[in-house]
Design a protein around this motif. Structure first.
Motif, PDB file in Angstrom:
ATOM      1  N   GLU A   5       0.834  -1.207   0.000  1.00  0.00           N
ATOM      2  CA  GLU A   5       0.000   0.000   0.000  1.00  0.00           C
ATOM      3  C   GLU A   5       0.866   1.254   0.000  1.00  0.00           C
ATOM      4  O   GLU A   5       0.597   2.209  -0.716  1.00  0.00           O
ATOM      5  N   ARG A   9       1.597   4.313  -3.045  1.00  0.00           N
ATOM      6  CA  ARG A   9       1.510   5.769  -2.870  1.00  0.00           C
ATOM      7  C   ARG A   9       2.825   6.460  -3.207  1.00  0.00           C
ATOM      8  O   ARG A   9       2.841   7.495  -3.869  1.00  0.00           O
ATOM      9  N   LEU A  35      -2.494   0.329  -9.959  1.00  0.00           N
ATOM     10  CA  LEU A  35      -2.266  -0.357  -8.683  1.00  0.00           C
ATOM     11  C   LEU A  35      -1.779  -1.790  -8.890  1.00  0.00           C
ATOM     12  O   LEU A  35      -0.834  -2.228  -8.257  1.00  0.00           O
ATOM     13  N   ASN A  36      -2.406  -2.487  -9.811  1.00  0.00           N
ATOM     14  CA  ASN A  36      -2.023  -3.886 -10.002  1.00  0.00           C
ATOM     15  C   ASN A  36      -0.576  -4.022 -10.412  1.00  0.00           C
ATOM     16  O   ASN A  36       0.143  -4.904  -9.957  1.00  0.00           O
ATOM     17  N   GLY A  56      -0.174  -2.683   9.173  1.00  0.00           N
ATOM     18  CA  GLY A  56      -1.615  -2.740   9.038  1.00  0.00           C
ATOM     19  C   GLY A  56      -2.273  -3.450  10.211  1.00  0.00           C
ATOM     20  O   GLY A  56      -1.646  -4.246  10.895  1.00  0.00           O
ATOM     21  N   HIS A  57      -3.536  -3.143  10.428  1.00  0.00           N
ATOM     22  CA  HIS A  57      -4.296  -3.811  11.471  1.00  0.00           C
ATOM     23  C   HIS A  57      -5.439  -4.547  10.823  1.00  0.00           C
ATOM     24  O   HIS A  57      -6.147  -4.001  10.008  1.00  0.00           O
ATOM     25  N   ASP A  58      -5.576  -5.767  11.184  1.00  0.00           N
ATOM     26  CA  ASP A  58      -6.678  -6.558  10.643  1.00  0.00           C
ATOM     27  C   ASP A  58      -7.919  -6.247  11.452  1.00  0.00           C
ATOM     28  O   ASP A  58      -8.014  -6.580  12.621  1.00  0.00           O
ATOM     29  N   GLY A  59      -8.857  -5.552  10.830  1.00  0.00           N
ATOM     30  CA  GLY A  59     -10.001  -5.085  11.591  1.00  0.00           C
ATOM     31  C   GLY A  59     -11.059  -6.111  11.800  1.00  0.00           C
ATOM     32  O   GLY A  59     -11.043  -7.194  11.396  1.00  0.00           O
TER      33      GLY A  59
ATOM     34  N   MET B 111      -6.876   2.498   3.661  1.00  0.00           N
ATOM     35  CA  MET B 111      -7.691   1.327   3.962  1.00  0.00           C
ATOM     36  C   MET B 111      -7.692   0.390   2.759  1.00  0.00           C
ATOM     37  O   MET B 111      -7.985   0.813   1.639  1.00  0.00           O
ATOM     38  N   THR B 112      -7.321  -0.849   2.996  1.00  0.00           N
ATOM     39  CA  THR B 112      -7.356  -1.861   1.936  1.00  0.00           C
ATOM     40  C   THR B 112      -8.310  -2.965   2.368  1.00  0.00           C
ATOM     41  O   THR B 112      -8.176  -3.501   3.471  1.00  0.00           O
ATOM     42  N   LEU B 114      -9.712  -6.650   1.498  1.00  0.00           N
ATOM     43  CA  LEU B 114      -9.411  -7.863   0.724  1.00  0.00           C
ATOM     44  C   LEU B 114     -10.560  -8.857   0.822  1.00  0.00           C
ATOM     45  O   LEU B 114     -11.088  -9.088   1.918  1.00  0.00           O
ATOM     46  N   PRO B 176      -9.977  -2.930  -7.609  1.00  0.00           N
ATOM     47  CA  PRO B 176      -8.828  -2.687  -8.483  1.00  0.00           C
ATOM     48  C   PRO B 176      -8.127  -3.969  -8.926  1.00  0.00           C
ATOM     49  O   PRO B 176      -7.350  -3.940  -9.881  1.00  0.00           O
ATOM     50  N   SER B 177      -8.378  -5.078  -8.247  1.00  0.00           N
ATOM     51  CA  SER B 177      -7.819  -6.365  -8.688  1.00  0.00           C
ATOM     52  C   SER B 177      -8.729  -7.477  -8.185  1.00  0.00           C
ATOM     53  O   SER B 177      -9.679  -7.223  -7.431  1.00  0.00           O
ATOM     54  N   VAL B 180      -8.537  -7.589  -4.304  1.00  0.00           N
ATOM     55  CA  VAL B 180      -8.795  -6.364  -3.534  1.00  0.00           C
ATOM     56  C   VAL B 180     -10.198  -5.839  -3.858  1.00  0.00           C
ATOM     57  O   VAL B 180     -10.511  -5.539  -5.004  1.00  0.00           O
ATOM     58  N   SER B 183      -9.719  -0.093  -2.312  1.00  0.00           N
ATOM     59  CA  SER B 183      -8.521   0.581  -1.817  1.00  0.00           C
ATOM     60  C   SER B 183      -8.900   2.042  -1.632  1.00  0.00           C
ATOM     61  O   SER B 183      -9.249   2.724  -2.590  1.00  0.00           O
ATOM     62  N   SER B 184      -8.835   2.521  -0.404  1.00  0.00           N
ATOM     63  CA  SER B 184      -9.303   3.873  -0.124  1.00  0.00           C
ATOM     64  C   SER B 184      -8.222   4.689   0.579  1.00  0.00           C
ATOM     65  O   SER B 184      -7.447   4.165   1.379  1.00  0.00           O
ATOM     66  N   LYS B 203     -14.739  -5.909  11.748  1.00  0.00           N
ATOM     67  CA  LYS B 203     -14.760  -7.254  11.181  1.00  0.00           C
ATOM     68  C   LYS B 203     -15.990  -7.415  10.294  1.00  0.00           C
ATOM     69  O   LYS B 203     -17.077  -6.988  10.643  1.00  0.00           O
ATOM     70  N   ARG B 208     -11.495  -8.833   4.624  1.00  0.00           N
ATOM     71  CA  ARG B 208     -10.555  -8.407   5.678  1.00  0.00           C
ATOM     72  C   ARG B 208     -10.260  -6.935   5.452  1.00  0.00           C
ATOM     73  O   ARG B 208      -9.961  -6.516   4.328  1.00  0.00           O
ATOM     74  N   ILE B 209     -10.336  -6.165   6.504  1.00  0.00           N
ATOM     75  CA  ILE B 209     -10.125  -4.719   6.387  1.00  0.00           C
ATOM     76  C   ILE B 209      -8.799  -4.356   7.055  1.00  0.00           C
ATOM     77  O   ILE B 209      -8.618  -4.587   8.250  1.00  0.00           O
ATOM     78  N   LEU B 210      -7.873  -3.823   6.260  1.00  0.00           N
ATOM     79  CA  LEU B 210      -6.554  -3.444   6.763  1.00  0.00           C
ATOM     80  C   LEU B 210      -6.455  -1.929   6.801  1.00  0.00           C
ATOM     81  O   LEU B 210      -6.749  -1.258   5.816  1.00  0.00           O
ATOM     82  N   ILE B 211      -6.036  -1.420   7.933  1.00  0.00           N
ATOM     83  CA  ILE B 211      -5.923   0.033   8.102  1.00  0.00           C
ATOM     84  C   ILE B 211      -4.460   0.396   8.306  1.00  0.00           C
ATOM     85  O   ILE B 211      -3.792  -0.192   9.172  1.00  0.00           O
TER      86      ILE B 211
END
Lengths: 59, 224
Positions: A5, A9, A35-36, A56-59, B111-112, B114, B176-177, B180, B183-184, B203, B208-211
């Motif tokens: 990520e 950027r 992006l790809n 990253g944090h897995d939310g 934020m990604t 997946l 975008p793929s 994914v 992607s924000s 959750k 899966r949300i990655l920050i």
């Protein structure tokens, strides 16, 4: 994912000047990348170690 | 001599230059309320790698912490020398000032999202003829894709709702793929960043949300 990520950027966004553009990182052309492509390109930059930058944090 | 540009900042904050990439000197060129920061190389490195990217990021992050506004440069951006950099600052002064105002005291949260599973491979539809079977198969694939896009857009809307009044600006890339969903990049006030991260981390059964972040406003420094 954090490094990918971040790399997206760093390589793909930000101020563009009319300076002389270098178009290669790790041997990959960077004139225009979606992006790809960036995600593929930075595979070369990955190592088995986690990135020391933001994680990253897995939310 | 060559200059590798890191960022353009407001001219407040420290004037002391940090160490540049690969332990090279970092120069500061200031003009009309703007300051540009660049590593000075005697000659350009042929290739950059992961360590250089992270070092650039660390340097830009430090500049972001020390200044009210920062516009990261796309990596790698080269200029011939300080005179060329000064000329660019002068030529683009109004654009830079306006862009710095947009990102002043603001940071980017990444934020990604997946997918937890790859697209379902449903059995091909039955049909009387090969042509009709092919068309029904395409229709089936598109409808699955549409469902995923709709779900990704729903997640984008939900993101904006969760950020609420802290939302300054947002950019979404929907699907975008294949892996994914979304992607924000979310631009928020610096002092609200950690609070926003907590709200966004959640959750969901299918993704899966990655920050990540807070980062300098890479996505919102679009001065071209």
């Amino acid at each position: 994912m954090s490094l990918l990520e971040l790399a997206d950027r760093l390589l793909n966004r930000g101020v563009v000047l009319t300076g002389e553009a270098t178009i290669s990182v790790a041997g990959v052309d960077l004139i225009y990348l979606g992006l790809n492509v960036v995600l593929s390109a930075v595979e070369n930059l990955k190592t088995s170690h986690a990135a020391p930058a933001s994680r990253g944090h897995d939310g | 001599m060559r200059l590798l540009l890191h960022a353009v900042t407001t001219a407040d904050g420290t004037e002391a230059s940090p160490t540049g990439l690969r332990d090279q000197p970092c120069v500061r060129v200031a003009m009309n309320g703007l300051a540009a920061w660049a590593t000075q190389f005697s000659e350009a490195p042929v290739t950059f790698g992961r360590a250089d990217l992270l070092e650039h990021h660390a340097l830009v992050s430090r500049l972001s912490a020390d200044h009210a506004g920062v516009l990261p440069a796309r990596f790698p951006t080269w200029l011939a020398d300080a005179q060329a950099l000064r000329a660019e600052l002068e030529r683009r002064q109004a654009d830079f000032a306006a862009a710095l105002e947009r990102v002043r005291e603001r940071v980017e949260i990444a934020m990604t999202v997946l997918w937890r599973s790859l697209p379902e491979h449903e059995p091909p539809p039955e049909a009387a003829t090969p042509g009709r079977k092919y068309l029904l198969g395409r229709q089936q694939a598109f409808s699955g894709s549409d469902r995923r896009r709709a779900r990704a857009r729903q997640l984008a809307d939900e993101t904006e709702r969760l950020v609420g009044d802290d939302l300054v600006d947002v950019r979404h890339q929907v699907c975008p793929s294949a892996t994914v969903a979304l992607s924000s990049a979310v631009l928020v006030p610096r002092e609200r960043a950690e609070n926003v991260k907590v709200r966004l981390a959640r959750k969901e059964p299918d993704v899966r949300i990655l920050i990540n972040g807070p980062w300098p406003p890479y996505t919102f420094a679009d001065v071209v």
